[in-house]
Design a protein around this motif. Structure first.
Motif, PDB file in Angstrom:
ATOM      1  N   LYS A  52     -10.110   0.699  -2.856  1.00 17.60           N
ATOM      2  CA  LYS A  52     -10.838   1.895  -2.431  1.00 17.60           C
ATOM      3  C   LYS A  52     -11.671   2.514  -3.547  1.00 17.60           C
ATOM      4  O   LYS A  52     -12.422   3.469  -3.291  1.00 17.60           O
TER       5      LYS A  52
ATOM      6  N   GLU B  94       3.433   6.541   1.464  1.00 18.43           N
ATOM      7  CA  GLU B  94       2.315   5.752   1.975  1.00 18.43           C
ATOM      8  C   GLU B  94       1.026   6.230   1.311  1.00 18.43           C
ATOM      9  O   GLU B  94       0.655   7.393   1.428  1.00 18.43           O
TER      10      GLU B  94
ATOM     11  N   GLY C 154      -1.943   3.963   1.259  1.00 12.05           N
ATOM     12  CA  GLY C 154      -3.041   3.432   2.049  1.00 12.05           C
ATOM     13  C   GLY C 154      -4.072   2.681   1.258  1.00 12.05           C
ATOM     14  O   GLY C 154      -5.276   2.866   1.462  1.00 12.05           O
ATOM     15  N   GLY C 155      -3.636   1.819   0.357  1.00 12.31           N
ATOM     16  CA  GLY C 155      -4.563   1.003  -0.424  1.00 12.31           C
ATOM     17  C   GLY C 155      -3.798   0.097  -1.359  1.00 12.31           C
ATOM     18  O   GLY C 155      -2.573   0.211  -1.506  1.00 12.31           O
ATOM     19  N   GLU C 156      -4.509  -0.827  -1.987  1.00 13.05           N
ATOM     20  CA  GLU C 156      -3.883  -1.788  -2.899  1.00 13.05           C
ATOM     21  C   GLU C 156      -3.667  -1.132  -4.261  1.00 13.05           C
ATOM     22  O   GLU C 156      -4.627  -0.816  -4.956  1.00 13.05           O
TER      23      GLU C 156
ATOM     24  N   LYS D  82       0.821  -1.221   0.000  1.00 16.13           N
ATOM     25  CA  LYS D  82       0.000   0.000   0.000  1.00 16.13           C
ATOM     26  C   LYS D  82       0.852   1.265   0.000  1.00 16.13           C
ATOM     27  O   LYS D  82       0.495   2.280   0.609  1.00 16.13           O
ATOM     28  N   SER D  83       1.988   1.175  -0.693  1.00 19.42           N
ATOM     29  CA  SER D  83       2.914   2.297  -0.724  1.00 19.42           C
ATOM     30  C   SER D  83       3.629   2.340  -2.073  1.00 19.42           C
ATOM     31  O   SER D  83       3.472   1.437  -2.900  1.00 19.42           O
TER      32      SER D  83
ATOM     33  N   THR E 283      -6.454  12.021  -2.671  1.00 19.34           N
ATOM     34  CA  THR E 283      -7.054  10.729  -3.001  1.00 19.34           C
ATOM     35  C   THR E 283      -8.454  11.021  -3.513  1.00 19.34           C
ATOM     36  O   THR E 283      -9.296  11.539  -2.776  1.00 19.34           O
TER      37      THR E 283
END
Length: 353
Positions: free
Chosen positions: A197, A173, A175-177, A156-157, A213
């Motif tokens: 997400k 970072e 924060g997700g796939e 996730k980075s 995001t």
């Protein structure tokens, strides 16, 4: 569209003759529609063979080479002859490869090794290894910054490293796939699909920071990501539709239908055609009629398993890797050994710019 003299048709007194004339008009229109829709067709295929699956592939237009990930190696083919000219072995769970021709280097994303291998393009031999986050998926080289960006799906980075020294410069970072990514060097931005997400992550390439995001409305599982530089449009392949997003604001512009299970897409700025490849065995082709309007012009049959693709912007060829599969445990398809190949699709003469 052909112009017709409607007044003449309406004034024909003989009913049978009128029906024949109308039939002729309809038939011509139907033929015109079919011919206009067939903008692409298969021109050849490249045999890959071997065992195991694949993910990304990429074309070096100038060198006439196609690099295809395959299990634990990258298979290199000559795009003109279709012959295999070499392999880059020893890449555990390789997903993709980024090319830096001016440096004579390539960079792989090794999903199971949590690393990127630096490769000499002339010899196809490894010359270095860089540690990344967990399960690097897509990977991009930024020519303007001489940097490599590895997008870590499970981690996730994003791991950013210097293309010349291999020195890690930053870990971003997100924060997700993370899936496929594109760069807009004109505005110092890198964009990446966040699959779990339904969003796009936006990063500043100068500061190596996540700056936004953007949720993609009505989008499930975005994977493939393409970019229309001229009109500032991100094309994000969701399950069942292509979401078109303004790359400056993150706002939805439009969308158009594509098949389910798409894992790769592309956009050709010279022709205005957008593509989406599906595991179901179809390649959806749409035309950008205007920045806010895309029209699907062809649903081209490929082969079940053909979920990823790449586009050669010089020849306009589209490359789709496929293989024969059989049902396996837990509903997952099993690849039949020695059946992998890359289907190559070219434009019809009438559709060329």
């Amino acid at each position: 569209m052909p112009r017709f003299n409607v007044e003449f048709v309406n004034n024909v007194e003989n009913g049978g003759t009128m029906r024949k004339l109308l039939c002729g008009v309809v038939c011509v229109l139907a033929m015109t529609t079919v011919q206009a829709a067939d903008v692409y067709h298969q021109v050849k295929e490249i045999a890959i063979g071997g065992e195991g699956g694949w993910d990304y592939l990429i074309v070096d237009s100038a060198a006439h080479r196609l690099y295809t990930s395959h299990a634990t190696k990258i298979v290199v083919a000559d795009t003109e002859t279709g012959n295999i000219v070499g392999e880059i072995p020893g890449l555990a769970g390789v997903h993709g490869i980024a090319l830096a021709p001016e440096l004579g280097r390539a960079f792989t994303s090794n999903g199971r090794a949590n690393s990127s291998t630096i490769v000499d393009l002339k010899t196809l031999k490894p010359i270095g290894t860089v540690s990344t986050g967990a399960n690097p998926d897509s990977i991009r080289y930024s020519p303007s910054r001489k940097e490599v960006w590895a997008f870590n799906h499970t981690g996730k980075s994003v791991t950013v490293f210097d293309a010349q020294t291999g020195t890690v410069l930053a870990t971003i970072e997100v924060g997700g796939e993370l899936e496929e990514a594109v760069e807009d060097p004109a505005v110092n931005r890198m964009y990446v699909n966040i699959e779990d997400k339904g969003a796009v992550g936006v990063m500043d390439t100068r500061t190596h920071q996540l700056v936004a995001t953007w949720p993609i409305e009505g989008c499930e599982g975005p994977t493939g990501l393409a970019f229309d530089t001229k009109n500032h449009l991100l094309l994000s392949a969701c399950d069942g539709k292509m979401a078109v997003i303004d790359s400056r604001s993150g706002k939805a512009v439009t969308s158009f239908p594509i098949a389910d299970n798409v894992d790769g897409n592309g956009f050709d700025p010279a022709t205005g055609y957008a593509f989406a490849s599906s595991r179901t065995g179809v390649l959806t082709i749409a035309h950008e009629d205007a920045p806010n309007k895309f029209t699907v012009v062809q649903t081209l049959k490929t082969q079940p398993s053909g979920r990823t693709m790449t586009l050669d912007p010089v020849t306009h060829f589209v490359y789709v890797p496929v293989a024969t599969t059989t049902p396996g445990p837990n509903g997952r398809a099993q690849i039949t050994p020695n059946t992998m190949k890359v289907m190559v699709f070219g434009m019809a003469a009438s559709a060329k710019p």
